[in-house]
Design a protein around this motif. Structure first.
Motif, short mmCIF file in Angstrom:
data_model
loop_
_atom_site.label_atom_id
_atom_site.label_comp_id
_atom_site.label_asym_id
_atom_site.label_seq_id
_atom_site.Cartn_x
_atom_site.Cartn_y
_atom_site.Cartn_z
N ALA A 110 0.81 -1.22 0.00
CA ALA A 110 0.00 0.00 0.00
C ALA A 110 0.84 1.28 0.00
CB ALA A 110 -0.94 0.00 1.20
N TRP A 111 2.16 1.15 0.02
CA TRP A 111 3.02 2.32 0.11
C TRP A 111 2.92 3.23 -1.12
CZ3 TRP A 111 8.32 0.37 2.41
CH2 TRP A 111 8.11 -0.01 3.74
N LYS A 112 2.51 2.68 -2.25
CA LYS A 112 2.44 3.50 -3.47
C LYS A 112 1.14 4.27 -3.59
CE LYS A 112 5.54 0.61 -5.99
NZ LYS A 112 6.49 0.68 -6.91
N ASP A 113 0.04 3.75 -3.00
CA ASP A 113 -1.23 4.44 -3.19
C ASP A 113 -2.03 4.65 -1.91
OD1 ASP A 113 -1.93 1.77 -2.89
OD2 ASP A 113 -2.93 1.61 -4.82
N LYS A 114 -2.30 3.60 -1.16
CA LYS A 114 -3.18 3.73 0.02
C LYS A 114 -2.56 4.58 1.12
CE LYS A 114 -5.64 -0.55 -0.77
NZ LYS A 114 -5.83 -1.93 -0.34
N VAL A 115 -1.32 4.35 1.43
CA VAL A 115 -0.70 5.10 2.53
C VAL A 115 -0.52 6.58 2.15
CG1 VAL A 115 1.27 5.26 4.11
CG2 VAL A 115 0.37 3.01 3.46
N PRO A 116 -0.03 6.90 0.93
CA PRO A 116 0.02 8.33 0.56
C PRO A 116 -1.36 8.99 0.54
CG PRO A 116 1.45 7.06 -0.87
CD PRO A 116 0.65 6.07 -0.06
N ALA A 117 -2.39 8.27 0.08
CA ALA A 117 -3.74 8.84 0.08
C ALA A 117 -4.20 9.11 1.50
CB ALA A 117 -4.71 7.89 -0.63
N PHE A 118 -3.93 8.17 2.41
CA PHE A 118 -4.27 8.34 3.82
C PHE A 118 -3.52 9.55 4.40
CE2 PHE A 118 -2.78 7.60 8.16
CZ PHE A 118 -4.00 7.60 8.84
N ALA A 119 -2.23 9.65 4.08
CA ALA A 119 -1.42 10.77 4.59
C ALA A 119 -2.00 12.10 4.12
CB ALA A 119 0.03 10.62 4.11
N LYS A 120 -2.32 12.19 2.86
CA LYS A 120 -2.84 13.44 2.31
C LYS A 120 -4.21 13.76 2.90
CE LYS A 120 -3.30 16.06 -1.87
NZ LYS A 120 -2.73 16.23 -3.17
N GLU A 121 -5.08 12.78 2.95
CA GLU A 121 -6.44 12.98 3.46
C GLU A 121 -6.43 13.45 4.91
OE1 GLU A 121 -10.00 9.98 4.74
OE2 GLU A 121 -9.20 9.72 2.71
N ASN A 122 -5.46 13.00 5.69
CA ASN A 122 -5.40 13.33 7.11
C ASN A 122 -4.38 14.41 7.46
OD1 ASN A 122 -7.24 11.40 8.71
ND2 ASN A 122 -6.33 10.13 7.11
N GLY A 123 -3.74 14.99 6.44
CA GLY A 123 -2.76 16.05 6.70
C GLY A 123 -1.53 15.56 7.44
N LEU A 124 -1.15 14.30 7.21
CA LEU A 124 -0.02 13.70 7.94
C LEU A 124 1.19 13.46 7.04
CD1 LEU A 124 -2.03 11.13 10.10
CD2 LEU A 124 -1.10 13.34 10.82
N GLU A 125 1.24 14.13 5.90
CA GLU A 125 2.33 13.90 4.95
C GLU A 125 3.71 14.09 5.57
OE1 GLU A 125 -0.89 16.13 2.50
OE2 GLU A 125 -0.14 16.16 4.54
N ASN A 126 3.84 15.02 6.49
CA ASN A 126 5.13 15.30 7.12
C ASN A 126 5.38 14.48 8.38
OD1 ASN A 126 5.75 17.28 5.18
ND2 ASN A 126 4.52 18.77 6.31
N HIS A 127 4.48 13.54 8.66
CA HIS A 127 4.60 12.76 9.90
C HIS A 127 4.75 11.26 9.66
CE1 HIS A 127 3.54 16.16 12.52
NE2 HIS A 127 2.68 16.50 11.57
N ILE A 128 4.57 10.80 8.43
CA ILE A 128 4.59 9.35 8.16
C ILE A 128 5.91 8.95 7.51
CG2 ILE A 128 3.54 7.47 6.83
CD1 ILE A 128 0.84 8.83 7.18
N VAL A 129 6.49 7.88 8.03
CA VAL A 129 7.66 7.25 7.40
C VAL A 129 7.33 5.78 7.17
CG1 VAL A 129 9.36 8.85 8.37
CG2 VAL A 129 8.79 6.76 9.61
N LEU A 130 8.06 5.18 6.25
CA LEU A 130 7.86 3.79 5.87
C LEU A 130 9.10 2.98 6.22
CD1 LEU A 130 6.59 4.68 2.29
CD2 LEU A 130 5.18 4.34 4.33
N VAL A 131 8.92 1.82 6.85
CA VAL A 131 10.04 0.97 7.22
C VAL A 131 9.68 -0.47 6.85
CG1 VAL A 131 11.55 0.17 9.07
CG2 VAL A 131 10.65 2.49 9.15
N ASP A 132 10.56 -1.12 6.13
CA ASP A 132 10.33 -2.50 5.70
C ASP A 132 10.66 -3.44 6.85
OD1 ASP A 132 10.24 -4.99 4.53
OD2 ASP A 132 11.54 -4.47 2.83
N GLU A 133 9.61 -3.97 7.48
CA GLU A 133 9.81 -4.83 8.65
C GLU A 133 10.57 -6.11 8.32
OE1 GLU A 133 6.53 -6.83 10.48
OE2 GLU A 133 5.52 -7.10 8.58
N SER A 134 10.56 -6.53 7.06
CA SER A 134 11.27 -7.76 6.70
C SER A 134 12.78 -7.59 6.84
CB SER A 134 10.92 -8.19 5.27
OG SER A 134 11.47 -7.30 4.32
N LYS A 135 13.24 -6.35 6.94
CA LYS A 135 14.67 -6.09 7.11
C LYS A 135 15.09 -5.89 8.56
CE LYS A 135 15.04 -4.20 2.49
NZ LYS A 135 15.25 -3.03 1.67
N PHE A 136 14.14 -6.02 9.50
CA PHE A 136 14.48 -5.92 10.92
C PHE A 136 15.36 -7.09 11.31
CE2 PHE A 136 10.35 -3.50 12.17
CZ PHE A 136 10.91 -2.31 11.74
#
Length: 184
Positions: A110-136
């Protein structure tokens, strides 16, 4: 009896956001006007993917700023229930030494569409980061007292040497109490 029913509902909601749960989604690729407009609306939102090391560095900051870091996914109902409380606190504490960060670790498709749409809709563009948990690696979850990564939402608080953790969805009152305990 009402308490038992409410407790059961809360447990059911929390279980819905366990990492092990499976979801089915319609992947027929429908190109209706909603899907087209969603892609157009998110084209200007570019969320940053960070590494485990960058996230650990963020979680480890020890200064006079309160860092509130929330791990979430857009498909997680309890995560979405608490977002309005966070948005209200972000607005209330604007200009204060408090930094809110939302980390999507479980929703890479969802990083390409759903999460950016959520960020924009909620005004959180400057607050969201993405981390690939498979690399933990094995050391990542040693940063927390209780969280093992199996359930979200999870919120980590840090100011100086003082830390706090809440696994599960928070009410507005719980969030206010926790933040106020750090800002005294």
């Amino acid at each position: 009896m009402k308490k038992i029913i409410l407790s059961a509902l809360v447990l059911f909601a929390l279980a819905g956001c366990k990492k092990e749960s499976t979801r089915t989604e319609d992947t027929t690729g429908s190109a209706d006007s909603t899907a087209v407009s969603q892609r157009a609306a998110t084209s200007s939102v570019d969320l940053k993917e960070i590494s485990q090391q960058e996230l650990v560095s963020h979680l480890s900051k020890k200064n006079d700023t309160l860092y509130v870091t929330n791990f979430f996914a857009t498909w997680c109902g309890p995560c979405m229930m608490e977002i309005p409380h966070f948005k209200k606190k972000i607005s209330e504490l604007n200009g204060k030494p408090v930094k809110f960060t939302f980390v999507d670790i479980m929703d890479k498709p969802a990083w390409k569409d759903k999460v950016p749409a959520f960020a924009k809709e909620n005004g959180l563009e400057n607050h969201i980061v993405l981390v690939d948990e498979s690399k933990f690696d094995n050391t990542f979850f040693s940063n927390f007292e209780t969280w093992t990564g199996n359930g979200i939402p999870f919120t980590y608080f840090r100011k100086g040497d003082k830390t706090g953790e809440i696994e599960g969805s928070m009410s507005e009152e719980m969030l206010n109490e926790k933040i106020n305990s750090f800002l005294k």
